[in-house]
Design an enzyme around this catalytic site. Structure first.
Site, PDB file in Angstrom:
ATOM      1  N   GLU A  46       7.011  16.240 -12.732  1.00  0.00           N
ATOM      2  CA  GLU A  46       7.942  15.989 -11.632  1.00  0.00           C
ATOM      3  C   GLU A  46       8.953  14.941 -12.105  1.00  0.00           C
ATOM      4  OE1 GLU A  46       6.073  13.580  -8.568  1.00  0.00           O
ATOM      5  OE2 GLU A  46       7.530  14.198  -7.058  1.00  0.00           O
ATOM      6  N   ASN A 106      13.782  17.086  -4.267  1.00  0.00           N
ATOM      7  CA  ASN A 106      12.883  16.871  -5.408  1.00  0.00           C
ATOM      8  C   ASN A 106      12.526  18.277  -5.886  1.00  0.00           C
ATOM      9  OD1 ASN A 106      10.855  16.225  -7.197  1.00  0.00           O
ATOM     10  ND2 ASN A 106       9.951  14.648  -5.880  1.00  0.00           N
ATOM     11  N   LYS A 123      10.470  20.468  -3.328  1.00  0.00           N
ATOM     12  CA  LYS A 123       9.236  19.872  -2.817  1.00  0.00           C
ATOM     13  C   LYS A 123       9.217  19.840  -1.288  1.00  0.00           C
ATOM     14  CE  LYS A 123       6.505  15.653  -3.563  1.00  0.00           C
ATOM     15  NZ  LYS A 123       6.502  14.370  -4.350  1.00  0.00           N
ATOM     16  N   GLU A 142      10.232   8.579  -0.841  1.00  0.00           N
ATOM     17  CA  GLU A 142      10.653   9.974  -1.038  1.00  0.00           C
ATOM     18  C   GLU A 142      11.315  10.546   0.211  1.00  0.00           C
ATOM     19  OE1 GLU A 142       6.989  11.272  -3.873  1.00  0.00           O
ATOM     20  OE2 GLU A 142       8.572  12.720  -3.567  1.00  0.00           O
ATOM     21  N   CYS A 168       3.691  17.646  -7.092  1.00  0.00           N
ATOM     22  CA  CYS A 168       2.972  16.420  -6.790  1.00  0.00           C
ATOM     23  C   CYS A 168       2.181  16.394  -5.482  1.00  0.00           C
ATOM     24  CB  CYS A 168       3.940  15.236  -6.838  1.00  0.00           C
ATOM     25  SG  CYS A 168       3.063  13.702  -7.097  1.00  0.00           S
ATOM     26  N   ASN A 193       4.037  12.563 -10.291  1.00  0.00           N
ATOM     27  CA  ASN A 193       4.174  11.136 -10.611  1.00  0.00           C
ATOM     28  C   ASN A 193       3.319  10.424  -9.571  1.00  0.00           C
ATOM     29  OD1 ASN A 193       7.653  10.519 -11.625  1.00  0.00           O
ATOM     30  ND2 ASN A 193       6.403  12.268 -12.054  1.00  0.00           N
TER      31      ASN A 193
HETATM   32  N1  ING Z   1       3.183  10.872  -5.499  1.00  0.00           N
HETATM   33  C1  ING Z   1       1.905  10.686  -4.931  1.00  0.00           C
HETATM   34  C2  ING Z   1       1.075  11.978  -4.871  1.00  0.00           C
HETATM   35  O1  ING Z   1       0.992  12.655  -3.857  1.00  0.00           O
HETATM   36  C3  ING Z   1       0.542   9.854  -3.095  1.00  0.00           C
HETATM   37  C4  ING Z   1       1.936  10.000  -3.598  1.00  0.00           C
HETATM   38  C5  ING Z   1      -0.474   9.384  -3.929  1.00  0.00           C
HETATM   39  C6  ING Z   1       0.289  10.209  -1.811  1.00  0.00           C
HETATM   40  C7  ING Z   1      -1.764   9.286  -3.439  1.00  0.00           C
HETATM   41  C8  ING Z   1      -1.015  10.119  -1.298  1.00  0.00           C
HETATM   42  C9  ING Z   1      -2.034   9.637  -2.119  1.00  0.00           C
HETATM   43  O2  ING Z   1       0.448  12.227  -5.878  1.00  0.00           O
HETATM   44  C10 ING Z   1       4.118  11.806  -5.262  1.00  0.00           C
HETATM   45  N2  ING Z   1       5.217  11.739  -6.042  1.00  0.00           N
HETATM   46  O3  ING Z   1       3.995  12.656  -4.406  1.00  0.00           O
END
Ligand code: ING
Length: 312
Positions: A46, A106, A123, A142, A168, A193
């Site tokens: 991503e 995204n 996304k 985001e 992601c 990411n």
């Molecule tokens: N990053 C993270 C993901 O979904 C996240 C944000 C991390 C949300 C952990 C909830 C828990 O992997 C992106 N870029 O979506």
């Protein structure tokens, strides 16, 4: 046998000041290795051209515009597309897209062996928040930098199989995989990411993040009898750690290759798309087993509707 030799091209950190040209050189080095190892397809993360900029809050339009691509391929990425065409390697590439109308997504694209873009995905599930949040140890903006994707979850015929894409956070929502599963998807490609820590829950560290990442990827693969290729941008970006953990998961939900570092690292695996057939024809023969008359809430409701309180 319908073998697609896949190269999962994990990226180490991209620092805020790193120019696209330097990043593209890294992507091309990974593609050289993928070619040498016989890959038919390379999957990048991503937002593979820039640092994970949604961690920064700014209102400076010029700085914000600097993170987006207005054409794909553009001047900085054309050498990558040219190399892919020369090596006849298909590609998944994640990047920040700014449309001619100024809409921001995204985005990820999928190319064929001729280097032509055969599919675009934007996304759908945007995590984080839409305004600066002083309570967080770092931002995850985001919902400020992107609109939710408007293309749904399509699949495309490519390399002799049926391929789909997501990005992601999408991997955390079972609907993502099921909508593609209902189109016969045989390989889901995604980049991510993922911060190593939770900005709202300091005790949640990389081990839990890696556990949740594999949990949802293996479930998505198994429950839809599809290959899943998930590729991280990893490591310390301007002091902010991102998890690695890139994996290739087979249609039985088993991890068949996983990254060992948080740097630029290539995983290569010969994936037989015919390995998806048994599951689709037996335990996950959707037509024979699903009972859609009971699934209405899944699309009728966005949030939770609680049961009524018992009468006093
Ligand atoms: N990053 C993270 C993901 O979904 C996240 C944000 C991390 C949300 C952990 C909830 C828990 O992997 C992106 N870029 O979506």
């Amino acid at each position: 046998m319908r073998i697609v030799t896949v190269a999962a091209a994990q990226l180490g950190p991209i620092q805020r000041a790193e120019p696209r040209e330097a990043v593209v050189a890294r992507l091309m080095a990974l593609m050289e290795e993928a070619h040498a190892r016989g890959a038919d397809l390379i999957v990048y993360p991503e937002l593979a051209l820039t640092t994970f900029f949604p961690r920064y809050y700014t209102t400076d339009a010029a700085e914000i515009d600097g993170w987006y691509e207005t054409e794909m391929p553009g001047p900085a990425t054309r050498p990558l597309f040219d190399l892919a065409r020369r090596y006849r390697i298909a590609m998944y590439l994640g990047y920040a897209e700014r449309t001619p109308e100024g809409r921001r997504f995204n985005t990820a694209i999928l190319t064929d062996r001729e280097g032509a873009i055969v599919g675009k995905y934007r996304k759908v599930h945007l995590p984080g928040h839409g305004a600066y949040d002083p309570e967080r140890s770092f931002q995850h903006l985001e919902k400020y930098y992107f609109e939710p994707g408007d293309l749904g979850f399509p699949v495309w015929r490519n390399l002799g199989g049926i391929m789909g894409m997501c990005i992601c956070n999408d991997r955390r929502w079972p609907e993502t995989f099921r909508v593609m599963g209902l189109q016969g998807v045989e390989m889901v490609l995604l980049g991510y990411n993922t911060p190593s820590t939770n900005s709202q829950k300091p005790e949640e560290g990389p081990e839990k993040r890696l556990f949740h990442s594999n949990l949802v990827l293996q479930a998505g693969a198994y429950q839809n009898s599809t290959w899943v290729v998930a590729v991280a941008k990893a490591g310390l970006e301007d002091g902010h750690p991102l998890i690695g953990g890139s994996v290739i998961v087979n249609p039985d939900g088993e991890v068949v290759a996983s990254a060992q570092t948080e740097a630029d690292e290539l995983l290569v695996h010969a994936c037989d798309l015919d390995d998806t057939v048994f599951g689709k024809q037996t335990i996950f023969d959707f037509a024979r087993h699903r009972r859609v008359e009971h699934y209405g809430r899944i699309t009728a409701q966005t949030g939770v509707v609680l049961p009524t309180e018992p009468k006093a």
